[in-house]
Design an enzyme around this catalytic site. Structure first.
Site, PDB file in Angstrom:
ATOM      1  N   ASN A 166     -11.524   2.809  -8.671  1.00  0.00           N
ATOM      2  CA  ASN A 166     -11.785   2.656  -7.229  1.00  0.00           C
ATOM      3  C   ASN A 166     -12.717   3.771  -6.787  1.00  0.00           C
ATOM      4  OD1 ASN A 166     -10.159   5.028  -6.382  1.00  0.00           O
ATOM      5  ND2 ASN A 166      -8.548   3.832  -7.345  1.00  0.00           N
ATOM      6  N   ASP A 214      -3.548   0.244  -8.593  1.00  0.00           N
ATOM      7  CA  ASP A 214      -2.276  -0.475  -8.491  1.00  0.00           C
ATOM      8  C   ASP A 214      -2.026  -1.364  -9.715  1.00  0.00           C
ATOM      9  OD1 ASP A 214      -1.627   0.605  -6.074  1.00  0.00           O
ATOM     10  OD2 ASP A 214      -2.668  -0.941  -4.925  1.00  0.00           O
ATOM     11  N   PRO A 265       3.128   1.744 -12.337  1.00  0.00           N
ATOM     12  CA  PRO A 265       4.253   2.441 -11.688  1.00  0.00           C
ATOM     13  C   PRO A 265       3.742   3.180 -10.454  1.00  0.00           C
ATOM     14  CG  PRO A 265       3.550   3.597 -13.680  1.00  0.00           C
ATOM     15  CD  PRO A 265       2.806   2.303 -13.651  1.00  0.00           C
ATOM     16  N   LYS A 325       8.419   4.023   0.126  1.00  0.00           N
ATOM     17  CA  LYS A 325       8.256   4.918  -1.026  1.00  0.00           C
ATOM     18  C   LYS A 325       9.212   6.104  -0.977  1.00  0.00           C
ATOM     19  CE  LYS A 325       3.513   3.538  -1.716  1.00  0.00           C
ATOM     20  NZ  LYS A 325       2.425   3.721  -2.657  1.00  0.00           N
TER      21      LYS A 325
HETATM   22  N1  CTP Z   1       0.430   5.933  -5.102  1.00  0.00           N
HETATM   23  C1  CTP Z   1       1.017   6.343  -6.274  1.00  0.00           C
HETATM   24  N2  CTP Z   1       1.075   5.494  -7.343  1.00  0.00           N
HETATM   25  C2  CTP Z   1       0.582   4.258  -7.263  1.00  0.00           C
HETATM   26  C3  CTP Z   1      -0.029   3.817  -6.071  1.00  0.00           C
HETATM   27  C4  CTP Z   1      -0.090   4.681  -5.005  1.00  0.00           C
HETATM   28  O1  CTP Z   1       1.478   7.477  -6.356  1.00  0.00           O
HETATM   29  N3  CTP Z   1       0.646   3.463  -8.313  1.00  0.00           N
HETATM   30  C5  CTP Z   1       0.428   6.839  -3.963  1.00  0.00           C
HETATM   31  C6  CTP Z   1      -0.922   7.371  -3.555  1.00  0.00           C
HETATM   32  O2  CTP Z   1      -1.186   8.587  -4.217  1.00  0.00           O
HETATM   33  C7  CTP Z   1      -0.737   7.575  -2.067  1.00  0.00           C
HETATM   34  C8  CTP Z   1       0.239   6.499  -1.675  1.00  0.00           C
HETATM   35  O3  CTP Z   1       0.894   6.116  -2.862  1.00  0.00           O
HETATM   36  O4  CTP Z   1      -0.122   8.806  -1.789  1.00  0.00           O
HETATM   37  C9  CTP Z   1      -0.332   5.286  -1.016  1.00  0.00           C
HETATM   38  O5  CTP Z   1      -1.417   4.766  -1.741  1.00  0.00           O
HETATM   39  P1  CTP Z   1      -2.167   3.474  -1.215  1.00  0.00           P
HETATM   40  O6  CTP Z   1      -3.223   3.115  -2.198  1.00  0.00           O
HETATM   41  O7  CTP Z   1      -2.546   3.652   0.219  1.00  0.00           O
HETATM   42  O8  CTP Z   1      -0.996   2.417  -1.196  1.00  0.00           O
HETATM   43  P2  CTP Z   1      -0.438   1.425  -2.254  1.00  0.00           P
HETATM   44  O9  CTP Z   1       0.944   1.835  -2.591  1.00  0.00           O
HETATM   45  O10 CTP Z   1      -1.363   1.279  -3.381  1.00  0.00           O
HETATM   46  O11 CTP Z   1      -0.313   0.101  -1.409  1.00  0.00           O
HETATM   47  P3  CTP Z   1      -1.472  -0.922  -0.936  1.00  0.00           P
HETATM   48  O12 CTP Z   1      -2.559  -0.853  -1.967  1.00  0.00           O
HETATM   49  O13 CTP Z   1      -0.772  -2.233  -0.922  1.00  0.00           O
HETATM   50  O14 CTP Z   1      -1.922  -0.475   0.423  1.00  0.00           O
END
Ligand code: CTP
Length: 401
Positions: free
Chosen positions: A207, A275, A303, A340
């Site tokens: 990303n 993700d 995870p 979370k």
């Molecule tokens: N994060 C993480 N591990 C993942 C995905 C996200 O630790 N596999 C953490 C990121 O570091 C951040 C937070 O979760 O602190 C939110 O990340 P974000 O990308 O905004 O959210 P997602 O959980 O990926 O949800 P979505 O993509 O559906 O918005």
């Protein structure tokens, strides 16, 4: 015990003011040792500096006596703080380039101590793009710059370039010599950057995260004394000063490294973790044989590192996540905080690719108590503001003095 200041005096008419600076420092019971550059000698004499500081004055890199008595490494190690006042445009340029062609510049390259510089020069020299670039780089390198004052300059011109007021320089020296380190003895973990999820030996899913925000948080925590481990995906950001950095590639690598680093007092998950990962990695490079690639990858959910940290038995006292949203910023971020299990979420809108790689960021901080929207700030300022909040919260919880 009195703190030891190594005062480097470089070539500028403001060098004459260093005599008064020494007097002020001595009044505050600092032990001052002076290093005079060749051009500095045109403005003040070693004799005057020695008389005021009460210490031997050093100027020659190759003086056999000095090298046996006290070599340049020992001289820089003996100090608690190095001050360059006045700092000429020339010495600043050499510091940026890492040139060590005399005693002063060698000390500056060899030091492991904080460095404060107080530039003084003609206004046009100060405003020159080269000097501007050098000032920006020195700041990045962790050098504290006491900006010159505006007024009539020795050459008769008006503008910014006068050595800052001595009392102002003194105040900054006092602060740097006894730095404010409320997070000393605390351990912090920060994740930063994107992750790479391999598809074949040369391709991966990733990303647009630059790692700027996460790296800035790590630097701000370290600046206030925390013992910081930065676990970062691939970025082109330089390693922040005073931070231990572990580099990882995939989300699974990052999770393993993060969980192995627990326990810590505070965790800030700023990484943009992918993700998804492919259900398999093609062992060989996928060739461009056909005009349509009819290959199927199924993507498995990675995870969630933030959630794993928040729900761990070794949960840090404070767990902070980030939320990148393209819509419904606060609702989604609030929901993320709950789902979370972290304490705070720093939320930002990333619609249209804004934020990624930029130096500025506009965020909303979501906590259990509510939310606050901060003005548009640089990522460094966002990091500093966040770390200020961390200090207040940990203090309230009795974790810091
Ligand atoms: N994060 C993480 N591990 C993942 C995905 C996200 O630790 N596999 C953490 C990121 O570091 C951040 C937070 O979760 O602190 C939110 O990340 P974000 O990308 O905004 O959210 P997602 O959980 O990926 O949800 P979505 O993509 O559906 O918005």
């Amino acid at each position: 015990m009195s703190k030891h200041i190594l005062l480097i005096i470089s070539g500028s008419i403001a060098a004459v003011k260093s005599l008064e600076l020494i007097r002020l420092l001595k009044n505050k019971h600092y032990n001052v040792t002076c290093v005079l550059t060749k051009s500095g000698e045109q403005f003040v004499t070693p004799m005057a500096l020695a008389a005021l500081s009460g210490n031997k004055v050093y100027s020659d890199l190759f003086s056999l006596n000095d090298e046996t008595e006290m070599g340049h490494i020992a001289l820089s190690r003996a100090a608690d703080l190095i001050v360059v006042a006045p700092a000429s445009a020339n010495i600043m340029a050499k510091m940026v380039a890492g040139i060590a062609d005399d005693l002063a510049t060698t000390l500056l390259l060899a030091t492991n101590k904080p460095v404060v510089i107080a530039p003084a020069m003609n206004v046009k020299m100060w405003e020159h793009p080269a000097t501007k670039r050098n000032v920006a780089q020195l700041k990045k390198d962790g050098i504290m710059i006491v900006e010159p004052a505006v007024g009539t300059l020795a050459c008769g011109e008006e503008g910014q370039g006068r050595l800052a007021e001595l009392n102002h320089i003194l105040a900054i020296i006092e602060k740097e010599a006894a730095p404010y380190q409320p997070l000393k003895k605390l351990k912090a973990l920060v994740t930063s950057g994107p992750t790479h999820e391999a598809l074949d030996p040369v391709r991966y899913l990733t990303n647009r995260s630059s790692g700027k925000q996460g790296h800035a948080v790590a630097a701000a925590l370290a600046h206030l004394g925390a013992d910081v481990l930065l676990i970062s995906g691939p970025t082109s950001e330089p390693d922040p000063i005073g931070v231990t950095v572990k580099k990882v590639l995939s989300a699974e690598d990052m999770l393993k490294t993060v969980m192995n680093a627990l326990p810590v007092d505070v965790a800030v998950c700023a990484a943009a973790v992918s993700d998804w990962r492919a259900d398999h990695i093609e062992p060989k490079k996928i060739k461009k044989e056909k005009s349509v690639l009819d290959m199927t990858f199924t993507f498995m959910q990675n995870p969630d590192i933030l959630e794993n940290v928040s729900k761990s038995e070794r949960r840090p006292s404070l767990v902070i996540g980030f939320a990148a949203e393209t819509e419904n910023l606060t609702e989604n971020a609030r929901d993320k905080r709950k789902r979370k299990g972290c304490d705070w979420v720093v939320a930002n809108l990333v619609a249209g690719g804004a934020v990624f790689g930029e130096t500025e960021n506009q965020v909303t901080l979501i906590t259990e108590q509510g939310e606050e929207t901060w003005p548009k700030l640089t990522k460094t300022q966002v990091a500093e503001k966040l770390v200020e909040k961390i200090v207040i919260t940990l203090k309230a919880g009795g974790l810091t003095a």
